[in-house]
Structure formats: C-alpha cells, structure tokens
Design an enzyme around this catalytic site. Structure first.
Site, PDB file in Angstrom:
ATOM      1  N   GLU A  67      -0.552   1.199  -5.352  1.00 47.83           N
ATOM      2  CA  GLU A  67      -0.237  -0.064  -4.876  1.00 47.83           C
ATOM      3  C   GLU A  67      -0.352  -1.159  -5.924  1.00 47.83           C
ATOM      4  O   GLU A  67      -0.992  -1.263  -6.743  1.00 47.83           O
ATOM      5  CB  GLU A  67      -1.489  -0.159  -3.774  1.00 47.83           C
ATOM      6  CG  GLU A  67      -1.567   1.289  -2.997  1.00 47.83           C
ATOM      7  CD  GLU A  67      -3.217   1.123  -2.282  1.00 47.83           C
ATOM      8  OE1 GLU A  67      -3.744   0.124  -1.545  1.00 47.83           O
ATOM      9  OE2 GLU A  67      -3.721   2.105  -2.454  1.00 47.83           O
ATOM     10  N   HIS A 126       0.839  -1.211   0.011  1.00 44.05           N
ATOM     11  CA  HIS A 126       0.022  -0.110   0.073  1.00 44.05           C
ATOM     12  C   HIS A 126       0.899   1.315  -0.048  1.00 44.05           C
ATOM     13  O   HIS A 126       1.093   2.092   1.003  1.00 44.05           O
ATOM     14  CB  HIS A 126      -0.784   0.126   1.112  1.00 44.05           C
ATOM     15  CG  HIS A 126      -1.918   1.029   1.399  1.00 44.05           C
ATOM     16  ND1 HIS A 126      -2.168   2.047   0.588  1.00 44.05           N
ATOM     17  CD2 HIS A 126      -2.995   1.094   2.160  1.00 44.05           C
ATOM     18  CE1 HIS A 126      -3.125   2.838   1.147  1.00 44.05           C
ATOM     19  NE2 HIS A 126      -3.796   2.172   2.006  1.00 44.05           N
TER      20      HIS A 126
HETATM   21  O1  LIG Z   1      -5.889   2.133   5.208  1.00 40.76           O
HETATM   22  P1  LIG Z   1      -5.634   3.415   4.766  1.00 40.76           P
HETATM   23  O2  LIG Z   1      -3.987   3.726   4.701  1.00 40.76           O
HETATM   24  O3  LIG Z   1      -6.413   4.458   5.139  1.00 40.76           O
HETATM   25  O4  LIG Z   1      -6.083   3.351   3.122  1.00 40.76           O
HETATM   26  C1  LIG Z   1      -7.628   3.341   3.017  1.00 40.76           C
HETATM   27  C2  LIG Z   1      -7.802   3.193   1.317  1.00 40.76           C
HETATM   28  O5  LIG Z   1      -6.820   2.112   0.896  1.00 40.76           O
HETATM   29  C3  LIG Z   1      -6.884   2.044  -0.622  1.00 40.76           C
HETATM   30  O6  LIG Z   1      -6.071   0.889  -0.877  1.00 40.76           O
HETATM   31  C4  LIG Z   1      -8.283   1.737  -0.821  1.00 40.76           C
HETATM   32  O7  LIG Z   1      -8.340   1.420  -2.449  1.00 40.76           O
HETATM   33  C5  LIG Z   1      -9.310   2.425  -0.345  1.00 40.76           C
HETATM   34  O8  LIG Z   1     -10.612   2.227  -0.719  1.00 40.76           O
HETATM   35  C6  LIG Z   1      -9.422   2.899   1.210  1.00 40.76           C
HETATM   36  O9  LIG Z   1      -9.893   3.935   1.374  1.00 40.76           O
END
Ligand SMILES: O=P(O)(O)OC[C@H]1O[C@@H](O)[C@H](O)[C@@H](O)[C@@H]1O
EC number: 5.1.3.15
Length: 286
Positions: free
Chosen positions: A257, A157
């Site tokens: 990601e 991510h």
């Molecule tokens: O968990 P984090 O870091 O807040 O990221 C959330 C986001 O992560 C992304 O990978 C998703 O595609 C989104 O839908 C989500 O809102």
C-alpha cells in the site's frame, strides 16, 4: 458469489479496451480488477468479498482516507481506514479510447457526514478519484477543503494477486525503517528484500517504489507524492477472522500500500488540495 442485485447495489463498472480489462465499484471508488492483455488479473479480491457488500471489500484497491488504520498515534478514530471506503461515490466520467478507459468519481463531505469520525474533518471536504485502465493502471486521488486546513492520512490499499506467497520477493525497501505491528509497533531496519512467511503488518518510511516479483512476472509500483509504504498479509490465523475469506486465500495475495500515514500525514491548506498517485505496471519475468 454475489448476486447481480448485490453487484448493482455496489455500482460495479466493467470495461474492456485493446490493452486490458478492468472493473471497479462505486462503493469506495474501489478498483477491483486490472487484467492487461495476455496476463491474469494483477489484483486480488477475496472469493466472497462482494457478498453482503456493505462490509469491507477485501480486495482490489480500496482508498483509505482521511485516516489510515486506527489513525495517527495521538488521534483515536472510530472505524479503521477512514470514511471514503464506506460510501458509494458518484461516477462523473466514463470514457474509453482504443487503448485506455478513464473512470472519475467524486465524493463530498455531505456524503460521508453520517459516518462516525466525519465531524473531525471540514464539512466541505471533497474527494476526487481517477482510474485509468490501460497498459498500466494509473490512479490519482485528490482531496481538499475550500475553507479549512486539515491533516490527511491516505493510502491506496492495494491487494495484489500472487501465485503463492512463498515465491514472492518484494524489493525497493532496503535502507529504510519500518514499524512492525506484529511486534508492538517497534521500529526496525529493513532487510535488503522482503519475503512473507505469515502474518505481516509493517509501515515503512519509504515512498513505495517497490517491485513484487512472483514466479512468472514482476509488478512494479511508481507512486507520486507518497512517503509511506505498508506491507500487509493476514497470515492463516488472521485470514480466518476476516469476513469473506476462504482458507488458503492468504497465500494468494499481498497488500503493498502506498500513501502518507502517521507522522507522514499531509497538512492540506485551506483552499488547497493534495494528490496521491500510483502507476502499476506488470511485465513477464525473464
Ligand atoms: O481493512 P482491510 O482490508 O481488512 O485491511 C486491514 C489491514 O489493513 C492494513 O493496511 C493494515 O496495515 C492492517 O493492520 C489491517 O489489518
């Protein structure tokens, strides 16, 4: 800013070698900084991300596994982005040569067994993550179970730092299709290049050989064994609802990601393993 105690609780590791500076947390084996010599940091971390550290860290490169987001369409999971992001991992190797530093962490099924949703996975599931900080950033995440086959959704991510999102052009997704989660998860054909104007949340059927062109540099991604690319920016309204974000920070980042999610999830056979890797390189523009 986080206190020294909070950073110690999260297991912050910092490193310097002849090619770069880097940092990572034992929490989730999350790389939080990679700054090649002569460059500003390639990774974004929200200003207050590490305050109250037991929440999500919005920044760096959290690992999502063994599920991504809220899971595959037919699997309802209790907490977003899997199990491994929420626990401290064990650092098992920390070596620095002149040009590179290697950190390796491990995490076992026992260490995530208390989390909601863990019982859907083999109790002997194991995770290993290697991060090499050098002229490039190399990540390698491996998962397996000695006894039981399972279906793995996974992603790095990656939160990348950009000068201003309005200057950014993302290349490498042309000719693919994506599901748009700002449009009811509808499928669309990808445009030649992608520019971000606000809330963006897309899962591309693409392996993630992507470049992110900023006003002064190009960040290039070379994934290994990935079939999905996710592009996310919370936009101004989304950012306001996230823990630890300041007003305009959504303009200073983009998540690109790479992994294997939804219908691209990987079946890992009993006794086998699967490795997702990613090399990140950066070069000046022009
Ligand atoms: O968990 P984090 O870091 O807040 O990221 C959330 C986001 O992560 C992304 O990978 C998703 O595609 C989104 O839908 C989500 O809102």
């Amino acid at each position: 800013m986080p206190t020294p105690d909070e950073l110690a609780t999260a297991g912050l590791r910092t490193t310097v070698n002849s090619t770069c500076r880097g940092a990572a947390l034992d929490l989730g084996a999350t790389v939080t900084s990679w700054q090649p010599r002569g460059q500003r940091d390639v990774l974004f971390v929200s200003r207050e991300a590490l305050v109250g550290i037991d929440d999500e860290v919005h920044g760096g490169i959290p690992i999502c596994a063994p599920w991504f987001g809220r899971g595959r369409d037919d699997v309802d999971v209790p907490r977003p982005h899997g199990l491994v992001r929420w626990v401290p991992w064990r650092l098992v190797e920390d070596t620095t040569s002149d040009a590179a530093t290697t950190l390796v962490w491990e995490c076992s099924g026992d260490e995530v067994a208390h989390l909601p949703g863990a019982d859907a996975y083999p109790s002997d599931i194991w995770f290993r993550h290697e991060a090499q900080f050098g002229e490039t950033l190399h990540l390698s995440f491996t998962t397996g179970s000695p006894s039981t086959s399972f279906v793995l959704d996974e992603a790095f991510h990656c939160y990348f730092a950009v000068s201003h999102i309005s200057d950014v052009v993302i290349d490498g997704l042309a000719g693919t299709r994506y599901r748009d989660y700002t449009d009811g998860a509808a499928w669309h054909d990808a445009d030649d290049v992608l520019r971000i104007h606000g809330h963006t949340d897309r899962i591309y059927d693409a392996p993630g050989n992507v470049t992110i062109t900023d006003d002064d540099r190009i960040i290039a991604l070379t994934p290994g064994d990935a079939a999905s690319t996710i592009v996310w920016n919370p936009g101004p309204d989304g950012a306001r609802s996230l823990t630890g974000w300041a007003g305009e920070e959504w303009t200073q980042m983009v998540c690109v990601e790479v992994g294997n999610v939804q219908h691209r999830a990987v079946t890992v056979p009993a006794g086998g393993s699967h490795t997702l890797s990613l090399d990140v390189a950066v070069r000046p523009l022009g």
